[in-house]
Structure formats: structure tokens, C-alpha cells
Design an enzyme around this catalytic site. Sequence first.
Site, short mmCIF file in Angstrom:
data_model
loop_
_atom_site.label_atom_id
_atom_site.label_comp_id
_atom_site.label_asym_id
_atom_site.label_seq_id
_atom_site.Cartn_x
_atom_site.Cartn_y
_atom_site.Cartn_z
CD GLN A 125 -6.84 -0.28 7.61
OE1 GLN A 125 -7.65 -1.11 8.01
NE2 GLN A 125 -5.53 -0.40 7.85
N GLY A 184 0.81 -1.21 0.00
CA GLY A 184 0.00 0.00 0.00
C GLY A 184 0.84 1.26 0.00
CB THR A 185 3.96 2.18 1.80
OG1 THR A 185 3.40 1.88 3.09
CG2 THR A 185 4.88 3.38 1.90
CG ASN A 225 -4.80 4.29 9.06
OD1 ASN A 225 -5.21 5.27 8.46
ND2 ASN A 225 -3.68 4.32 9.75
CB THR A 234 11.47 -9.54 -10.99
OG1 THR A 234 12.60 -9.29 -11.83
CG2 THR A 234 10.95 -10.94 -11.22
CB CYS A 281 3.58 3.20 10.45
SG CYS A 281 2.46 2.41 9.33
CG HIS A 292 -0.44 -6.47 4.99
ND1 HIS A 292 -0.37 -6.14 6.32
CD2 HIS A 292 -0.11 -5.36 4.31
CE1 HIS A 292 0.01 -4.88 6.43
NE2 HIS A 292 0.18 -4.38 5.22
CB SER A 298 -2.26 -2.88 1.30
OG SER A 298 -1.30 -3.67 1.96
N1 PLP Z 1 -2.78 3.10 3.81
C1 PLP Z 1 -3.49 2.74 4.88
C2 PLP Z 1 -4.81 3.39 5.15
C3 PLP Z 1 -3.00 1.76 5.76
O1 PLP Z 1 -3.71 1.40 6.83
C4 PLP Z 1 -1.75 1.17 5.47
C5 PLP Z 1 -1.15 0.18 6.40
O2 PLP Z 1 -1.26 0.31 7.60
C6 PLP Z 1 -1.05 1.59 4.33
C7 PLP Z 1 -1.60 2.57 3.53
C8 PLP Z 1 0.27 1.02 3.97
O3 PLP Z 1 0.13 -0.26 3.42
P1 PLP Z 1 1.36 -1.31 3.45
O4 PLP Z 1 1.44 -1.80 4.86
O5 PLP Z 1 0.94 -2.38 2.50
O6 PLP Z 1 2.57 -0.58 2.99
#
Ligand code: PLP
Length: 376
Positions: free
Chosen positions: A170, A70-71, A140, A228, A316, A192, A190
Site C-alpha cells: 500500500q 503480494g500475498t 491497507n 513459468t 479479502c 495491481h 503488488s
Molecule cells: N499486503 C497488503 C498490505 C495488501 O493491501 C494486499 C492486498 O490487499 C496484499 C498484501 C495482497 O496482495 P495481492 O492482492 O497482490 O495478493
Amino acid sequence: MPAYLDHAATTPLRPEAREAMLPWLGERFGNPSGSHSLARRARQAVDEARQQMAQALGADPGDIVFTAGGTEADNLALLGAAAGGTMVCSTIEHDAVLECCRSTGGRLVDVDAGGLVDLDRLDGTLDSTVAVVSVMLANNEVGVIQPLDQVVEVVRRRAPGALVHTDAVQAFPWLDVAALAAGADLVTVSAHKFGGPQGVGALVVRGGARLAPVIHGGGQERGRRSGTHNVAGIVGMAAAATATVAQRSDTVARVGRLRDRLADGLVAGVPGAVETGARADKVAGSCHLRIPGVESEALLFLLDEAGVAASAGSACASGALEPSHVLLAMGIPPEEARSALRLSLGWCSTGAEVDLALAEVPKVVARLRQTATVAP
Ligand code: PLP
């Protein structure tokens, strides 16, 4: 049995995802960009996963860009779309969006006390220099769902040249992202967070929206994201997405009832506990409380000892707990924000886990409050 109530940080791998991945962690391998038959089989698996993700997200297969989470998808959306123009985002975005915006001198749009983006302020912030506007579909920390359709309407009217991005990381486990984000040009998910593996994600880039790559290299993903492919991860994400969509309405109903029992029980059982955000505006798995007189850090430590895995907000930001920027943006005072407890449920949450949290949270809070009173 311990209670895992931190699904917003990460949720266990779904069996469908594990099954789909296993061959690609063993006898099947191959670089999808190659030309021999093993490579072509890997390419076919990635193509099938792309079809599945497109179906789950209401997009064309050609609009899906696979990323390492996601990041990265958020960074690609904002940095890739900005092209020297101004970025705009809400004050309650995940750091993956917020830091892109801040570091490039972008503009922030406030939210109201309920965590909903202020549409009048958004209107006043937009002009012809704005290249991309990012407002998340669901938050989140507190789980609040944004009125994305209205955001899109304001952007189209005030800054017609700008792209709209939504971070649906989320939202996807709980909401019909295909419908709710249909008006957005760029959509992040994302794996996970919905039962796929960690380190894989996707960005929907709708209808050939202009996007400069952030990662340069071999030109994979039609030049939009080099590197890749993570074949096992991509295949696992697609299987998890398909299962999530197929089971979503049942999961939302079942887990929503568990969340309501948990939130009602804690508000009744913990003196002074206040729920954050209106429940009607939140995703079904989210329970967020402020518990006066208790520091989140101590609370989480003792809950962990009691078998309850919870969080104060964003994973985070763990380490020394700063008051959450989301709570501060909602106008919650810093000392109250330091007493946050996020209990997030997921696709496999059970009634027994809720029972354990309902038994342990009041006990741990009472213990901490007692210690605070006898301390010098
Ligand atoms: N965006 C939101 C709203 C999230 O909750 C998160 C993860 O906590 C992310 C982005 C980042 O995703 P990733 O953990 O896959 O980098």
C-alpha cells in the site's frame, strides 16, 4: 459518473502498463526459460522489467524475485526466511503476513491507538530465536505509515540474526519505497495496487539474504520462485512502477488535496463521524472514518446504489463483515469498528468523484439512522 473510491482494493490499469503488455498478449510470446529466439526475446523483456523494478525499488536487479502477487511475496518472505526460527509481526499486518505468523506460532507486536507499532514492545519481543520480523510500511485499511527505520534499528540491536521484511504493497503508490525501505532485507510490492495488472508482484531479497523457496519446480528466479514467468504481467508491472515513480510527487500533492477535501467535508457533514489515525501519519489516498449508529454493510450497499464504490476495510474480508482486526488492534471497540468506512483514492481519482461522495455519504447515513430509529 460513479465514484470509484476503492483504490486500496485495486486500482485501474495505467495506460503505460496496458501498452507495454499488449504485444505480450498477442504477437509476442515465448517461454523466457527456453533457448530459441522467441524465448530469448521474452527473457530480454523480463530482464528489462527486472531492471525497471530494481530502479523503482532501490534494489539490484538480482535482488528482484517476481511472484504472482503480494500475498505470494509475503508468504515467500516469511516462510522462506523463517527456516524453523520464530516469526514476529505487528498486529495490523495484512492477513498474508499475519496468517503466516499465526500458523507457525509466531509472536505479535501491538500497535498504539494511532496504529503505530509499539517499539518498546517490539524490543521486548525479540531474542536470538527470531528469524524474521515483518512490519508493513503503510496499512491497507487506515493508511498509517510505520517508522520502519526505527523498527530496523531495534531488530539489528536485539536480534542481529533476524531478517526484516516490510509489506510495501500500500505504500508504493504514495511513498518513496526505495528510500524508506532501504534498511529492510525483504520488501513486498503488488502490481495491481499501483496501476499494473492483478496477479503479479515482486519481492526484493536484498544482498543475497538467505531464503528457502516456498514453490518448488523448475528453479526459475534463481531457484527462489519456480514457475513459468508471467511475461505480460511482469512487463505491465514494470511499466506501471516506472510511471508511478515518475508521477508520484504530483499525484501525492493532487490526490492529497482531494483526500483532505473529502475527509474534512465528511467530518463536517456527517454528525458524529470520526477519522481513524492522524492524517499526518497516513498515505495521501487514504480516508477512513467511523460513523456511529451505522453498520458498514448497509452503508456500502446503499452507497453502491448511489454510485459510490467504497469498502469497510480489507477486500479479502468481504462477505459477512467481521470487525476489522486492524481497528480492534488500535483499541477501537467492536461496535465502533463495525461502522467503518474506507474511501481510498488513487492515481486517477477526480474532483467530481469526491463531490459525489460528499453529496451521497451524508444522505445515505441520514437515511440509515432514520430507519434505525423507526425500527421496532
Ligand atoms: N499486503 C497488503 C498490505 C495488501 O493491501 C494486499 C492486498 O490487499 C496484499 C498484501 C495482497 O496482495 P495481492 O492482492 O497482490 O495478493
